[in-house]
Write an enzyme that holds these catalytic residues in place. Sequence first.
Site, PDB file in Angstrom:
ATOM      1  N   LYS A   1     -13.501 -10.390   3.690  1.00 61.17           N
ATOM      2  CA  LYS A   1     -13.605 -11.329   5.039  1.00 61.17           C
ATOM      3  C   LYS A   1     -15.213 -11.772   5.104  1.00 61.17           C
ATOM      4  O   LYS A   1     -15.862 -11.579   5.988  1.00 61.17           O
ATOM      5  CB  LYS A   1     -13.266 -10.420   6.345  1.00 61.17           C
ATOM      6  CG  LYS A   1     -11.655 -10.492   6.194  1.00 61.17           C
ATOM      7  CD  LYS A   1     -11.127 -10.039   7.526  1.00 61.17           C
ATOM      8  CE  LYS A   1      -9.848  -9.696   7.631  1.00 61.17           C
ATOM      9  NZ  LYS A   1      -9.339  -8.512   7.404  1.00 61.17           N
TER      10      LYS A   1
ATOM     11  N   ASP B   1       2.342 -15.870   1.829  1.00 60.80           N
ATOM     12  CA  ASP B   1       2.449 -14.453   2.317  1.00 60.80           C
ATOM     13  C   ASP B   1       3.418 -14.619   3.542  1.00 60.80           C
ATOM     14  O   ASP B   1       3.221 -15.034   4.657  1.00 60.80           O
ATOM     15  CB  ASP B   1       1.290 -14.007   2.705  1.00 60.80           C
ATOM     16  CG  ASP B   1       1.292 -12.699   3.584  1.00 60.80           C
ATOM     17  OD1 ASP B   1       2.365 -12.355   4.201  1.00 60.80           O
ATOM     18  OD2 ASP B   1       0.287 -11.978   3.887  1.00 60.80           O
TER      19      ASP B   1
ATOM     20  N   ASP C   1       6.277  -9.170   0.463  1.00 61.22           N
ATOM     21  CA  ASP C   1       6.547 -10.291   1.297  1.00 61.22           C
ATOM     22  C   ASP C   1       5.847 -11.636   0.651  1.00 61.22           C
ATOM     23  O   ASP C   1       5.500 -12.689   1.212  1.00 61.22           O
ATOM     24  CB  ASP C   1       5.990  -9.992   2.635  1.00 61.22           C
ATOM     25  CG  ASP C   1       4.548  -9.545   2.743  1.00 61.22           C
ATOM     26  OD1 ASP C   1       3.987  -9.470   1.645  1.00 61.22           O
ATOM     27  OD2 ASP C   1       4.107  -9.244   3.690  1.00 61.22           O
TER      28      ASP C   1
HETATM   29  P1  GTP Z   1       2.274  -6.207   9.295  1.00 60.53           P
HETATM   30  O1  GTP Z   1       2.312  -5.121  10.287  1.00 60.53           O
HETATM   31  O2  GTP Z   1       2.715  -7.539   9.815  1.00 60.53           O
HETATM   32  O3  GTP Z   1       0.853  -6.634   8.951  1.00 60.53           O
HETATM   33  O4  GTP Z   1       3.064  -6.325   8.006  1.00 60.53           O
HETATM   34  P2  GTP Z   1       3.092  -5.286   6.798  1.00 60.53           P
HETATM   35  O5  GTP Z   1       3.401  -4.138   7.456  1.00 60.53           O
HETATM   36  O6  GTP Z   1       4.021  -5.480   5.747  1.00 60.53           O
HETATM   37  O7  GTP Z   1       1.732  -5.172   6.299  1.00 60.53           O
HETATM   38  P3  GTP Z   1       1.058  -6.143   5.162  1.00 60.53           P
HETATM   39  O8  GTP Z   1       1.666  -7.441   5.195  1.00 60.53           O
HETATM   40  O9  GTP Z   1      -0.567  -6.218   5.142  1.00 60.53           O
HETATM   41  O10 GTP Z   1       1.671  -5.277   3.804  1.00 60.53           O
HETATM   42  C1  GTP Z   1       1.578  -6.039   2.411  1.00 60.53           C
HETATM   43  C2  GTP Z   1       2.705  -5.411   1.601  1.00 60.53           C
HETATM   44  O11 GTP Z   1       2.327  -4.070   1.369  1.00 60.53           O
HETATM   45  C3  GTP Z   1       3.866  -5.378   2.338  1.00 60.53           C
HETATM   46  O12 GTP Z   1       4.839  -5.835   1.349  1.00 60.53           O
HETATM   47  C4  GTP Z   1       4.266  -4.189   3.176  1.00 60.53           C
HETATM   48  O13 GTP Z   1       5.669  -4.023   2.976  1.00 60.53           O
HETATM   49  C5  GTP Z   1       3.226  -3.227   2.018  1.00 60.53           C
HETATM   50  N1  GTP Z   1       2.816  -1.995   2.758  1.00 60.53           N
HETATM   51  C6  GTP Z   1       1.890  -2.139   3.566  1.00 60.53           C
HETATM   52  N2  GTP Z   1       1.517  -0.837   3.947  1.00 60.53           N
HETATM   53  C7  GTP Z   1       2.512   0.013   3.191  1.00 60.53           C
HETATM   54  C8  GTP Z   1       2.532   1.325   3.132  1.00 60.53           C
HETATM   55  O14 GTP Z   1       1.795   2.221   3.862  1.00 60.53           O
HETATM   56  N3  GTP Z   1       3.381   1.943   2.193  1.00 60.53           N
HETATM   57  C9  GTP Z   1       4.316   1.166   1.673  1.00 60.53           C
HETATM   58  N4  GTP Z   1       5.218   1.651   0.719  1.00 60.53           N
HETATM   59  N5  GTP Z   1       4.079  -0.161   1.715  1.00 60.53           N
HETATM   60  C10 GTP Z   1       3.316  -0.791   2.394  1.00 60.53           C
END
Ligand code: GTP
Length: 318
Positions: A154, A212, A104
Amino acid sequence: MEAIILVGGFGTRLRPLTYTVPKPLLPLANIPMVERMVRNLPPIFDTAILAVNYGLEEMEKYFENKNIGKKIIIVPEEEPLGTGGAMRNCIEHVTGTVAVFNGDVVSSINLEEMLEQHIKENAKGTLALWEVDDPSRFGVVELKGNKIMQFQEKPEKGTEVSNLINAGTYLLELEILEMIPPNQKISIERDIYPKIAGNRLYGFPFEGYFIDSGTPESYLEANFKSLGKDGTASHSGASIRGNCLIDKNVKLIDCIIGPNAIIGPGVKLEKCVIRNSVILSEVEGYGCVIENSIIGPKILLKEDKKQALIAPEGEITF
Ligand code: GTP
């Protein structure tokens, strides 16, 4: 060379949009985030590996028979494995130095320069770093020259070791992926990087922009940044103000569009004013003013504000 794109998160901060469309398939200026990221990879990358948990079926369907100039490998996870576990799960498709992206992130990073530094320093890992005024909500990185000396999670105001934060883009040698225990939920940021700080781990600060796009506000910002200056100049059914993008399959009657409006395919609007907003596909509306909002997809905007799905600081009036 391979790029792993982490696209398996739940996207909770973009709910309710992400209940129906997984975050990586939400469009940025009418092209899904993940497709945009693959298209933006420099030519040295021939393969994009998508690490997927939530939204697997939709992702497989989207990329089926789609040619975007790179080989696409979709690697499913039965359970979300976190950022580290997810990249470890892709190891069988990785042949050498690999780039890893949070799916993202929208940024101006120059990957070719980052790779040059990675090779020159003989790094095990290089992390893109972004400078912020207040790093207290982030993972902070201390640099000496280009070397990463320590991480701080943090930090309280006044105790931060620098203003540089992890920008979610990495170049890694296979030995780092091999360090991650398989089939376990692991955060690369919290569980792995701190262990190798000071040991051939480097930072690559960059300037320009870094978004982000995981919150409603930043998703809007990422849309307008992705649109750049390539907007639609005119439309027979609307007066257009400033920079806007209107898909060719959109019907507008007597509308005022812009500044900063992006309208997806299949949308039908009559007597509407749209400012600073993203209207996703197949939304229909009559007689409303939409500001600072994300609408849809497939929403019928008719005198019921509740149907406008996300309006961060937005306003919808009829
Ligand atoms: P929020 O639930 O809104 O925090 O979004 P998110 O689920 O995308 O979490 P976050 O923005 O912290 O994740 C950063 C990136 O890592 C994003 O591109 C997510 O798709 C990816 N990501 C986070 N957790 C996982 C996981 O368990 N598996 C995979 N494949 N990608 C993950």
